[in-house]
Design a protein around this motif. Sequence first.
Motif, PDB file in Angstrom:
ATOM      1  N   LEU A 109       0.884  -1.263  -0.095  1.00 47.32           N
ATOM      2  CA  LEU A 109      -0.008   0.036   0.038  1.00 47.32           C
ATOM      3  C   LEU A 109       0.752   1.165   0.055  1.00 47.32           C
ATOM      4  O   LEU A 109       0.493   2.235  -0.849  1.00 47.32           O
ATOM      5  N   VAL A 110       1.924   1.149   0.778  1.00 47.84           N
ATOM      6  CA  VAL A 110       3.065   2.349   0.761  1.00 47.84           C
ATOM      7  C   VAL A 110       3.645   2.719  -0.608  1.00 47.84           C
ATOM      8  O   VAL A 110       3.544   3.606  -0.932  1.00 47.84           O
ATOM      9  N   ILE A 111       3.838   1.670  -1.123  1.00 46.36           N
ATOM     10  CA  ILE A 111       4.492   1.688  -2.402  1.00 46.36           C
ATOM     11  C   ILE A 111       3.360   2.183  -3.558  1.00 46.36           C
ATOM     12  O   ILE A 111       3.826   3.295  -4.024  1.00 46.36           O
ATOM     13  N   GLY A 112       2.376   1.743  -3.711  1.00 40.85           N
ATOM     14  CA  GLY A 112       1.263   2.169  -4.406  1.00 40.85           C
ATOM     15  C   GLY A 112       0.925   3.555  -4.115  1.00 40.85           C
ATOM     16  O   GLY A 112       0.713   4.341  -5.128  1.00 40.85           O
ATOM     17  N   THR A 113       0.855   3.900  -2.884  1.00 40.77           N
ATOM     18  CA  THR A 113       0.311   5.389  -2.438  1.00 40.77           C
ATOM     19  C   THR A 113       1.455   6.262  -3.075  1.00 40.77           C
ATOM     20  O   THR A 113       1.118   7.383  -3.437  1.00 40.77           O
ATOM     21  N   ASN A 114       2.736   5.874  -2.878  1.00 40.27           N
ATOM     22  CA  ASN A 114       3.820   6.870  -3.254  1.00 40.27           C
ATOM     23  C   ASN A 114       3.830   6.859  -4.864  1.00 40.27           C
ATOM     24  O   ASN A 114       4.221   7.891  -5.212  1.00 40.27           O
ATOM     25  N   LEU A 115       3.489   5.911  -5.533  1.00 43.10           N
ATOM     26  CA  LEU A 115       3.432   5.751  -6.841  1.00 43.10           C
ATOM     27  C   LEU A 115       2.459   6.677  -7.453  1.00 43.10           C
ATOM     28  O   LEU A 115       2.455   7.281  -8.577  1.00 43.10           O
ATOM     29  N   ALA A 116       1.387   6.878  -6.880  1.00 41.20           N
ATOM     30  CA  ALA A 116       0.298   7.567  -7.007  1.00 41.20           C
ATOM     31  C   ALA A 116       0.566   9.266  -6.575  1.00 41.20           C
ATOM     32  O   ALA A 116      -0.060  10.215  -6.800  1.00 41.20           O
ATOM     33  N   GLN A 117       1.631   9.451  -5.883  1.00 37.36           N
ATOM     34  CA  GLN A 117       2.291  10.715  -5.438  1.00 37.36           C
ATOM     35  C   GLN A 117       1.328  11.286  -4.388  1.00 37.36           C
ATOM     36  O   GLN A 117       0.953  12.559  -4.385  1.00 37.36           O
ATOM     37  N   ASP A 118       0.670  10.317  -3.693  1.00 36.84           N
ATOM     38  CA  ASP A 118      -0.207  11.068  -2.569  1.00 36.84           C
ATOM     39  C   ASP A 118       0.508  10.974  -1.184  1.00 36.84           C
ATOM     40  O   ASP A 118       0.568  10.248  -0.388  1.00 36.84           O
ATOM     41  N   TRP A 119       1.327  11.922  -0.971  1.00 42.81           N
ATOM     42  CA  TRP A 119       2.224  12.304  -0.132  1.00 42.81           C
ATOM     43  C   TRP A 119       1.561  12.220   1.287  1.00 42.81           C
ATOM     44  O   TRP A 119       1.887  11.566   2.394  1.00 42.81           O
ATOM     45  N   LEU A 120       0.389  12.772   1.347  1.00 39.09           N
ATOM     46  CA  LEU A 120      -0.296  13.097   2.664  1.00 39.09           C
ATOM     47  C   LEU A 120      -0.753  11.452   3.144  1.00 39.09           C
ATOM     48  O   LEU A 120      -0.484  11.139   4.139  1.00 39.09           O
ATOM     49  N   VAL A 121      -1.503  11.037   2.299  1.00 37.27           N
ATOM     50  CA  VAL A 121      -1.951   9.405   2.427  1.00 37.27           C
ATOM     51  C   VAL A 121      -0.580   8.744   2.943  1.00 37.27           C
ATOM     52  O   VAL A 121      -0.648   7.738   3.886  1.00 37.27           O
ATOM     53  N   SER A 122       0.284   8.718   2.007  1.00 31.26           N
ATOM     54  CA  SER A 122       1.644   7.992   2.359  1.00 31.26           C
ATOM     55  C   SER A 122       2.185   8.033   3.947  1.00 31.26           C
ATOM     56  O   SER A 122       2.515   7.205   4.460  1.00 31.26           O
ATOM     57  N   GLY A 123       2.221   9.474   4.323  1.00 31.18           N
ATOM     58  CA  GLY A 123       2.489   9.695   5.605  1.00 31.18           C
ATOM     59  C   GLY A 123       1.566   8.954   6.644  1.00 31.18           C
ATOM     60  O   GLY A 123       2.081   8.716   7.690  1.00 31.18           O
ATOM     61  N   LEU A 124       0.306   9.169   6.329  1.00 32.36           N
ATOM     62  CA  LEU A 124      -0.640   8.477   7.113  1.00 32.36           C
ATOM     63  C   LEU A 124      -0.600   7.056   7.505  1.00 32.36           C
ATOM     64  O   LEU A 124      -0.994   6.284   8.401  1.00 32.36           O
ATOM     65  N   GLN A 125      -0.005   6.191   6.575  1.00 30.82           N
ATOM     66  CA  GLN A 125       0.232   4.978   6.440  1.00 30.82           C
ATOM     67  C   GLN A 125       1.405   4.505   7.491  1.00 30.82           C
ATOM     68  O   GLN A 125       1.115   3.336   7.951  1.00 30.82           O
TER      69      GLN A 125
END
Length: 155
Positions: A109-125
């Motif tokens: 999920l973290v990899i996918g979120t970073n590939l989507a460049q959603d830095w906020l959600v990536s930090g929340l994960q």
Amino acid sequence: MSQSVSTASNLETVSTRKASDIVIAYTILRLSFGANILLHGLSRILNGRPAFLAYLTHYFEHAHLISPGMLPVFGAVLPWAETTLGLLLMLGLFTRFTLIAGALVMTVLVIGTNLAQDWLVSGLQLPYCFIYYYLLIHLEQNRMSLDASLGIGGR
């Protein structure tokens, strides 16, 4: 002499109570975290696969490294994985395996979120990743669980 015995007895009681509190705190964290993960998956299942797939398709539309062909498979598997892992955590059954599997799901999920460049959600994960880590390294506190009741030690 009786005062030193009394002091030692009091220290033992405090130590025993503290150990008991640690087990209770671990159990509450495991139960709460398991409920959170379970309800992530269950809500996606109850909302229907098409709704979750539509969300994933929109979310990853600009993530060029993620093949759109992977999304239906991911969308079908993730809700059931989350539901199963959450339920196992709540029960305290196969806890070690469940924590490792859950941490690996979070890695994806973290990899996918970073590939989507959603830095906020990536930090929340990241707190989720930390909770998996914390529960795993303190697995010896998993005494209020089906693993402990069945004598399988979280394996």
